[in-house]
Design a protein around this motif. Sequence first.
Motif, PDB file in Angstrom:
ATOM      1  N   PHE A   1       6.272 -12.501   8.400  1.00 50.44           N
ATOM      2  CA  PHE A   1       5.540 -13.713   8.781  1.00 50.44           C
ATOM      3  C   PHE A   1       6.422 -14.672   9.564  1.00 50.44           C
ATOM      4  O   PHE A   1       7.497 -15.043   9.094  1.00 50.44           O
ATOM      5  CB  PHE A   1       5.014 -14.441   7.538  1.00 50.44           C
ATOM      6  CG  PHE A   1       3.979 -13.650   6.789  1.00 50.44           C
ATOM      7  CD1 PHE A   1       2.841 -13.199   7.436  1.00 50.44           C
ATOM      8  CD2 PHE A   1       4.160 -13.340   5.445  1.00 50.44           C
ATOM      9  CE1 PHE A   1       1.879 -12.452   6.762  1.00 50.44           C
ATOM     10  CE2 PHE A   1       3.216 -12.605   4.756  1.00 50.44           C
ATOM     11  CZ  PHE A   1       2.074 -12.154   5.416  1.00 50.44           C
ATOM     12  N   ASN A   2       5.933 -15.095  10.740  1.00 50.19           N
ATOM     13  CA  ASN A   2       6.653 -16.113  11.495  1.00 50.19           C
ATOM     14  C   ASN A   2       6.309 -17.493  10.942  1.00 50.19           C
ATOM     15  O   ASN A   2       7.172 -18.357  10.819  1.00 50.19           O
ATOM     16  CB  ASN A   2       6.258 -16.066  12.974  1.00 50.19           C
ATOM     17  CG  ASN A   2       6.516 -14.701  13.568  1.00 50.19           C
ATOM     18  OD1 ASN A   2       5.715 -13.794  13.431  1.00 50.19           O
ATOM     19  ND2 ASN A   2       7.662 -14.553  14.190  1.00 50.19           N
ATOM     20  N   LYS A   3       5.014 -17.662  10.645  1.00 51.54           N
ATOM     21  CA  LYS A   3       4.581 -18.966  10.126  1.00 51.54           C
ATOM     22  C   LYS A   3       3.583 -18.744   9.009  1.00 51.54           C
ATOM     23  O   LYS A   3       2.867 -17.734   8.997  1.00 51.54           O
ATOM     24  CB  LYS A   3       3.917 -19.799  11.227  1.00 51.54           C
ATOM     25  CG  LYS A   3       4.869 -20.124  12.379  1.00 51.54           C
ATOM     26  CD  LYS A   3       4.310 -21.217  13.265  1.00 51.54           C
ATOM     27  CE  LYS A   3       5.277 -21.501  14.412  1.00 51.54           C
ATOM     28  NZ  LYS A   3       5.167 -22.840  14.944  1.00 51.54           N
ATOM     29  N   VAL A   4       3.526 -19.717   8.105  1.00 56.91           N
ATOM     30  CA  VAL A   4       2.577 -19.650   6.990  1.00 56.91           C
ATOM     31  C   VAL A   4       1.728 -20.918   7.020  1.00 56.91           C
ATOM     32  O   VAL A   4       2.272 -22.030   7.144  1.00 56.91           O
ATOM     33  CB  VAL A   4       3.327 -19.547   5.645  1.00 56.91           C
ATOM     34  CG1 VAL A   4       2.367 -19.705   4.462  1.00 56.91           C
ATOM     35  CG2 VAL A   4       4.088 -18.225   5.549  1.00 56.91           C
ATOM     36  N   ILE A   5       0.395 -20.743   6.938  1.00 54.89           N
ATOM     37  CA  ILE A   5      -0.486 -21.918   6.818  1.00 54.89           C
ATOM     38  C   ILE A   5      -1.155 -21.815   5.452  1.00 54.89           C
ATOM     39  O   ILE A   5      -1.966 -20.920   5.202  1.00 54.89           O
ATOM     40  CB  ILE A   5      -1.523 -21.981   7.952  1.00 54.89           C
ATOM     41  CG1 ILE A   5      -0.795 -21.865   9.302  1.00 54.89           C
ATOM     42  CG2 ILE A   5      -2.304 -23.298   7.875  1.00 54.89           C
ATOM     43  CD1 ILE A   5      -1.703 -21.872  10.510  1.00 54.89           C
ATOM     44  N   HIS A   6      -0.773 -22.714   4.590  1.00 60.30           N
ATOM     45  CA  HIS A   6      -1.178 -22.631   3.187  1.00 60.30           C
ATOM     46  C   HIS A   6      -2.357 -23.569   2.922  1.00 60.30           C
ATOM     47  O   HIS A   6      -2.191 -24.793   2.885  1.00 60.30           O
ATOM     48  CB  HIS A   6       0.017 -23.002   2.306  1.00 60.30           C
ATOM     49  CG  HIS A   6      -0.339 -23.072   0.860  1.00 60.30           C
ATOM     50  ND1 HIS A   6      -0.841 -21.998   0.179  1.00 60.30           N
ATOM     51  CD2 HIS A   6      -0.278 -24.099  -0.027  1.00 60.30           C
ATOM     52  CE1 HIS A   6      -1.082 -22.357  -1.083  1.00 60.30           C
ATOM     53  NE2 HIS A   6      -0.747 -23.628  -1.223  1.00 60.30           N
ATOM     54  N   LEU A   7      -3.529 -22.963   2.719  1.00 57.30           N
ATOM     55  CA  LEU A   7      -4.743 -23.754   2.462  1.00 57.30           C
ATOM     56  C   LEU A   7      -5.335 -23.463   1.093  1.00 57.30           C
ATOM     57  O   LEU A   7      -6.202 -24.216   0.620  1.00 57.30           O
ATOM     58  CB  LEU A   7      -5.806 -23.448   3.538  1.00 57.30           C
ATOM     59  CG  LEU A   7      -5.402 -23.678   4.998  1.00 57.30           C
ATOM     60  CD1 LEU A   7      -6.489 -23.166   5.934  1.00 57.30           C
ATOM     61  CD2 LEU A   7      -5.141 -25.161   5.262  1.00 57.30           C
ATOM     62  N   ALA A   8      -4.917 -22.367   0.454  1.00 61.10           N
ATOM     63  CA  ALA A   8      -5.497 -21.999  -0.849  1.00 61.10           C
ATOM     64  C   ALA A   8      -5.216 -23.106  -1.859  1.00 61.10           C
ATOM     65  O   ALA A   8      -4.087 -23.581  -1.975  1.00 61.10           O
ATOM     66  CB  ALA A   8      -4.899 -20.691  -1.340  1.00 61.10           C
ATOM     67  N   ALA A   9      -6.240 -23.514  -2.561  1.00 63.87           N
ATOM     68  CA  ALA A   9      -6.068 -24.544  -3.586  1.00 63.87           C
ATOM     69  C   ALA A   9      -7.343 -24.643  -4.391  1.00 63.87           C
ATOM     70  O   ALA A   9      -8.411 -24.207  -3.944  1.00 63.87           O
ATOM     71  CB  ALA A   9      -5.783 -25.907  -2.939  1.00 63.87           C
ATOM     72  N   GLN A  10      -7.221 -25.232  -5.545  1.00 66.05           N
ATOM     73  CA  GLN A  10      -8.413 -25.649  -6.268  1.00 66.05           C
ATOM     74  C   GLN A  10      -8.799 -26.998  -5.670  1.00 66.05           C
ATOM     75  O   GLN A  10      -8.091 -27.989  -5.866  1.00 66.05           O
ATOM     76  CB  GLN A  10      -8.142 -25.756  -7.765  1.00 66.05           C
ATOM     77  CG  GLN A  10      -9.333 -26.237  -8.568  1.00 66.05           C
ATOM     78  CD  GLN A  10     -10.568 -25.370  -8.354  1.00 66.05           C
ATOM     79  OE1 GLN A  10     -10.542 -24.173  -8.601  1.00 66.05           O
ATOM     80  NE2 GLN A  10     -11.653 -25.969  -7.873  1.00 66.05           N
ATOM     81  N   ALA A  11      -9.882 -26.995  -4.885  1.00 63.18           N
ATOM     82  CA  ALA A  11     -10.305 -28.219  -4.209  1.00 63.18           C
ATOM     83  C   ALA A  11     -11.299 -28.984  -5.087  1.00 63.18           C
ATOM     84  O   ALA A  11     -11.750 -28.483  -6.119  1.00 63.18           O
ATOM     85  CB  ALA A  11     -10.928 -27.865  -2.865  1.00 63.18           C
ATOM     86  N   GLY A  12     -11.648 -30.179  -4.636  1.00 62.96           N
ATOM     87  CA  GLY A  12     -12.681 -30.970  -5.322  1.00 62.96           C
ATOM     88  C   GLY A  12     -12.084 -31.998  -6.271  1.00 62.96           C
ATOM     89  O   GLY A  12     -11.330 -31.654  -7.177  1.00 62.96           O
ATOM     90  N   VAL A  13     -12.445 -33.260  -6.019  1.00 62.31           N
ATOM     91  CA  VAL A  13     -11.932 -34.348  -6.861  1.00 62.31           C
ATOM     92  C   VAL A  13     -12.628 -34.347  -8.218  1.00 62.31           C
ATOM     93  O   VAL A  13     -11.987 -34.450  -9.265  1.00 62.31           O
ATOM     94  CB  VAL A  13     -12.165 -35.698  -6.146  1.00 62.31           C
ATOM     95  CG1 VAL A  13     -11.930 -36.868  -7.079  1.00 62.31           C
ATOM     96  CG2 VAL A  13     -11.259 -35.805  -4.927  1.00 62.31           C
ATOM     97  N   ARG A  14     -13.946 -34.183  -8.192  1.00 58.87           N
ATOM     98  CA  ARG A  14     -14.719 -34.386  -9.428  1.00 58.87           C
ATOM     99  C   ARG A  14     -14.464 -33.284 -10.440  1.00 58.87           C
ATOM    100  O   ARG A  14     -14.389 -33.532 -11.642  1.00 58.87           O
ATOM    101  CB  ARG A  14     -16.200 -34.511  -9.103  1.00 58.87           C
ATOM    102  CG  ARG A  14     -16.460 -35.857  -8.444  1.00 58.87           C
ATOM    103  CD  ARG A  14     -17.755 -35.978  -7.724  1.00 58.87           C
ATOM    104  NE  ARG A  14     -17.727 -37.162  -6.855  1.00 58.87           N
ATOM    105  CZ  ARG A  14     -18.593 -37.402  -5.914  1.00 58.87           C
ATOM    106  NH1 ARG A  14     -19.586 -36.554  -5.683  1.00 58.87           N
ATOM    107  NH2 ARG A  14     -18.499 -38.483  -5.185  1.00 58.87           N
ATOM    108  N   TYR A  15     -14.300 -32.052  -9.964  1.00 65.64           N
ATOM    109  CA  TYR A  15     -14.062 -30.923 -10.875  1.00 65.64           C
ATOM    110  C   TYR A  15     -12.693 -31.052 -11.576  1.00 65.64           C
ATOM    111  O   TYR A  15     -12.479 -30.490 -12.644  1.00 65.64           O
ATOM    112  CB  TYR A  15     -14.145 -29.621 -10.067  1.00 65.64           C
ATOM    113  CG  TYR A  15     -14.055 -28.351 -10.878  1.00 65.64           C
ATOM    114  CD1 TYR A  15     -15.004 -28.045 -11.849  1.00 65.64           C
ATOM    115  CD2 TYR A  15     -13.021 -27.440 -10.655  1.00 65.64           C
ATOM    116  CE1 TYR A  15     -14.920 -26.861 -12.582  1.00 65.64           C
ATOM    117  CE2 TYR A  15     -12.936 -26.255 -11.377  1.00 65.64           C
ATOM    118  CZ  TYR A  15     -13.887 -25.974 -12.342  1.00 65.64           C
ATOM    119  OH  TYR A  15     -13.796 -24.811 -13.062  1.00 65.64           O
ATOM    120  N   SER A  16     -11.790 -31.839 -11.006  1.00 70.12           N
ATOM    121  CA  SER A  16     -10.467 -31.991 -11.635  1.00 70.12           C
ATOM    122  C   SER A  16     -10.541 -32.827 -12.908  1.00 70.12           C
ATOM    123  O   SER A  16      -9.603 -32.861 -13.705  1.00 70.12           O
ATOM    124  CB  SER A  16      -9.436 -32.571 -10.658  1.00 70.12           C
ATOM    125  OG  SER A  16      -9.726 -33.898 -10.318  1.00 70.12           O
TER     126      SER A  16
END
Length: 323
Positions: free
Chosen positions: A77-92
């Motif tokens: 990998f030359n570059k990594v774009i990290h978007l994986a996450a548990q999203a959402g304010v309310r579910y937290s």
Amino acid sequence: MYILVTGTAGFIGMHLSQKLLSLGYMVIGIDNLNEYYDITLKRNRLGILMENPNFHFENIDITDIDSVKKLFESFPFNKVIHLAAQAGVRYSIENPFAYLDSNVHGFLTILEACKDYKVSHLLYASSSSVYGNNKNKLSETEDANSPVSLYATTKRSNELMAYTYNHLYNIRTTGMRFFTVYGPWGRPDMAYYKFTKSIIEGLPIQLYNYGNLKRDFTYIDDIIKGIMLLFLHEQDINNKQPNEVYNIGNSRPYSLNYFINTLENVIGKRADRIELPMQLGDVVETYADISKIRDATGYKPKIELEVGLTNFVRWYVDYHKEK
Ligand SMILES: NC(=O)c1ccc[n+]([C@@H]2O[C@H](COP(=O)([O-])OP(=O)(O)OC[C@H]3O[C@@H](n4cnc5c(N)ncnc54)[C@H](O)[C@@H]3O)[C@@H](O)[C@H]2O)c1
């Protein structure tokens, strides 16, 4: 060039992967396809990406360090774009542990892999929520140490972790604070998606804080443009690699009431509005100061709310018609 996109089956991950593929990059996408929202939508997004022979998908959970390291072993990998996450304010509020797992433990795994496999640039998703209830026009120089949800805490933690790995191991890191992203293939847990569904189906919509919220709604194409500008941005690098955080927003906040009026006009139907008090963990207003990314890269968001919502509603009707 091999690019890793984490969270590739997600809303932003799909659009970004498509953009990278259209520019000729080899995209390796990973996602754990969790059931936080409709998994068929994630699979359908992936189906589109899989049509391109330069796209390769692996079902990997970013908290699984062995699988992540094996992946970095297989692809340079030359570059990594990290978007994986548990999203959402309310579910937290409901499920705080999911946020620590994916967003903190998972991010550490990505940092470790970037360190061990000498990745030249890590770009990662942060969020406007790090600003908490700050009511100013939000610039990166503002204090971001009063998060009002655990989601925001994990995103701010990512920025601090990136700082540390940049300091210790000289990894180039770029944090991207996205502001309320909307558009085709969007997330069914987000308010604009729920509003659209309810208005079309003739069901009431719920307006928190009695509709007195403002959001800097940013169309997906403008977010992808911002990510790509940062991805391609060359900085003067001597011995010290940069560690930066940028807002990516529209810089034109709209009240929820104005947003819904526009949505009603686009759909051609009135909403039945139920006003409710403020929800725990929510912020009252977001307004991005985008001068930092503009000065660095020339970023300028273009898509007007009416146009963005028209595109979204057109996609929504078409997508759900097929079901
Ligand atoms: N959409 C927005 O308005 C917005 C705003 C601010 C920040 N962000 C951030 O941008 C990023 C992308 O957001 P999105 O809207 O595309 O969300 P999304 O939920 O559609 O995409 C995230 C993807 O990550 C995957 N994922 C979650 N945990 C994982 C794990 N442990 N291992 C592997 N994959 C995992 C999910 O299955 C999902 O497909 C997220 O980090 C989010 O927090 C989004």
